[in-house]
Design an enzyme around this catalytic site. Structure first.
Site, PDB file in Angstrom:
ATOM      1  N   GLU A  28       0.721  -1.422  -0.156  1.00 19.89           N
ATOM      2  CA  GLU A  28       0.132  -0.002  -0.026  1.00 19.89           C
ATOM      3  C   GLU A  28       0.727   1.155   0.000  1.00 19.89           C
ATOM      4  OE1 GLU A  28      -3.109   0.187  -0.359  1.00 19.89           O
ATOM      5  OE2 GLU A  28      -3.683  -1.883   0.231  1.00 19.89           O
ATOM      6  N   CYS A  68      -2.456   8.997   2.294  1.00 10.98           N
ATOM      7  CA  CYS A  68      -2.050   8.637   1.017  1.00 10.98           C
ATOM      8  C   CYS A  68      -3.111   8.720   0.110  1.00 10.98           C
ATOM      9  CB  CYS A  68      -1.966   7.008   1.097  1.00 10.98           C
ATOM     10  SG  CYS A  68      -3.282   6.249   1.868  1.00 10.98           S
TER      11      CYS A  68
END
Ligand code: NAD
Length: 510
Positions: A240, A274
């Site tokens: 990720e 993110c």
């Protein structure tokens, strides 16, 4: 009782309050040998845990969730002091993390239920797919959401029947230590969730330790290093990574809602998410009004203080990156509407709205990871989609618009899209979360997030014998001829004679 693994290493790591610079606490630095020992203990816990029923695991994980909820104030306070985020964001993070724990427990049994599938031509077989825990999962986490992000892997890995060894970021280790302490007090198997602390070298040791999977969240550069280290033992990885999430605002969008969403999406956690909105493409006809609205919303925000909307940036290294992106954009012609490089003071950055930006600027290409909203005017939706897809990243994305919004969303190359909302995909724990390209691969959350921490097993069971047994060398002499016919009938045009002629010509070299 194991909480944070013990160490003989005299070195300690200090966790600092980014708002004040004061030391919040210190943690040990674990050596590779100590990491290996922790993984060995986790393996024993994993075996016992995997033998329990879903119900028994759910009972323990629910007790863990309740214990965490009882410590919500302490957890939020640590998030505030260690990461710099204000109270509102700290409690939001605790709530999201516990939401994942509940969600993972609730869906593990269904997500891992064995499935009967068609056995195709082997009609006398029973074909099933089953899912089994992998064993020990190594979780390596970042500093921006030091509780919620790792919980996106930890909760689903535990619910799927695995043990976890968690290596938090060196900038935010204390929240992880607290998590492990509560886990050790709650679980009957104290080594089920252990924490090792240290910087990159401790993470690298975990990647090489022979765990059954590494779930890594962090930058693309480190993700590549983790993947290389894991390759030594062919350890699978879930990555990720970062993003450069685009937002498209079409001419017929509700501008007030779009502006409010843009400001939240770009500035929540001071832009250190993110899935932050990192670049905005706005239809020419509404560009100026949209910018006006965004600036108005930004001016209402409070920066700093326990009750602020934006807190201190977690690391001064990140402040330097943000400043570099702003300087580069201004040097190349961007206009500053609020904030700007001169409004940076220590680890506090005033939210900055830029217009007149383009893809020659770092602020439109590289992950800024700070409170910056660069807005580019576009002549058409096609141009907006082309620019949105002009990125090595592909994590989240946002579209605001009327009737066409859904079809615009479908054209964006990304793992996730929110339509007429921002970050919606992150708030729905049943939706798989993850990216493509430099944003990584694999999925956390939802059923996919459970199965990400399992091995898939296929079982083919012969239920009755039939005269034509393909899994044997004892075949009649004319079997090749029969197969030729079958191939044409089942997979070709069905005209056997032509095929046979073709075969004869082929054998004769014609
Ligand atoms: P980072 O890559 O610097 O560090 C992440 C973790 O990796 C830390 O725990 C660090 O100690 C460890 N590490 C460093 N070197 C290592 C090595 N060689 N081997 C193993 N581990 C090593 O990332 P960061 O600065 O902590 O986090 C910010 C980044 O994380 C941003 O790019 C952000 O977009 C990304 N992020 C992604 C998601 C997502 O779900 N996609 C969520 C949060 C953050």
């Amino acid at each position: 009782m194991a909480t944070v693994a013990s160490t003989t290493n005299p070195d300690r790591l200090s966790s600092l309050n980014p708002a004040t610079g004061e030391v919040v606490g210190t943690v040990p630095v674990h050596t590779p040998a100590e990491v290996d020992a922790v993984v060995a203990r986790a393996r024993i816990a994993a075996h016992a845990w995997s033998q329990l029923s879903f119900e028994a695991r759910a009972e323990e994980l629910t007790a863990f969730r309740k214990a965490l909820a009882a410590h919500a104030d302490e957890l939020a306070d640590l998030l505030h002091r260690e990461n710099g985020k204000p109270e509102l964001e700290a409690y939001t993070e605790v709530m999201m993390a516990l939401g994942h724990l509940k969600e993972a427990v609730g869906r593990a049994e269904t997500a891992m239920a064995p499935k009967k599938v068609s056995s195709g031509m082997l009609a006398n077989y029973r074909a099933t797919i089953s899912y089994h825990p992998l064993g020990v999962i190594g979780v390596i986490g970042p500093w921006n959401y030091p509780l919620n992000t790792p919980m996106g892997s930890i909760a689903y890995a535990l619910a799927a029947g695995n043990a976890v060894v968690f290596k938090p970021s060196e900038l935010t280790p204390l929240i992880a230590v607290k998590l492990a302490e509560i886990a050790a007090k709650t679980f009957a198997l104290p080594d089920l969730l252990q924490v090792v602390t240290g910087a990159g070298s401790t993470g690298a040791a975990l990647a090489k330790s022979g765990v059954d999977k590494i779930a890594f969240t962090g930058s693309a550069a480190t993700g590549k290093r983790v993947m290389m280290a894991a390759a030594e033992r062919l350890t699978p990885v879930l990555l990720e990574l970062g993003g450069k999430d685009p937002m498209i605002v079409a001419e017929d969008a509700d501008l007030d809602k779009a502006a409010e969403a843009c400001v939240y999406g770009a500035l929540t956690n001071a832009g250190q998410a993110c899935v932050s909105v990192e670049r905005v493409y706005v239809a020419d006809a509404v560009h100026d009004r949209f910018v006006e609205e965004v600036v108005k919303h930004v001016r209402e925000l409070k920066i700093g203080g326990d009750d602020g909307h934006l807190g201190a940036m977690t690391s001064s290294a990140q402040v330097a990156i943000v400043k570099d992106h702003l300087d580069d954009a201004i040097a190349k012609g961007a206009k500053v509407h609020t904030g700007g490089p001169d409004a940076i003071s220590g680890n506090y950055i005033q939210p900055t709205v830029l217009t007149g930006v383009d893809h020659k600027m770092k602020v439109m290409n590289d992950e800024t990871f700070g409170p910056v909203i660069p807005i580019q005017r576009v002549g058409s939706i096609d141009e907006a989609v082309k620019l949105a897809n002009d990125s090595k990243y592909g994590l989240g994305s946002t579209v605001f618009g009327g009737k066409a919004a859904r079809s615009i969303a479908a054209r964006i190359r990304a793992g996730m899209t929110s339509v007429n909302s921002v970050l919606g995909f992150a708030g729905i724990p049943s939706l798989p979360f993850g990216g493509i390209g430099d944003s990584g691969f694999g999925r956390i959350h939802g059923d996919e997030g459970i199965r990400e921490f399992t091995r898939t097993k296929s079982t083919a069971e012969q239920m009755l014998s039939i005269p034509m047994n393909m899994m044997s060398f004892r075949q009649p002499k004319d079997m090749p001829k029969k197969l030729r016919g079958m191939i044409k009938q089942l997979y070709g045009d069905g005209v056997v004679a032509k095929a046979t002629d073709g075969w004869r010509r082929f054998r004769a070299g014609k």
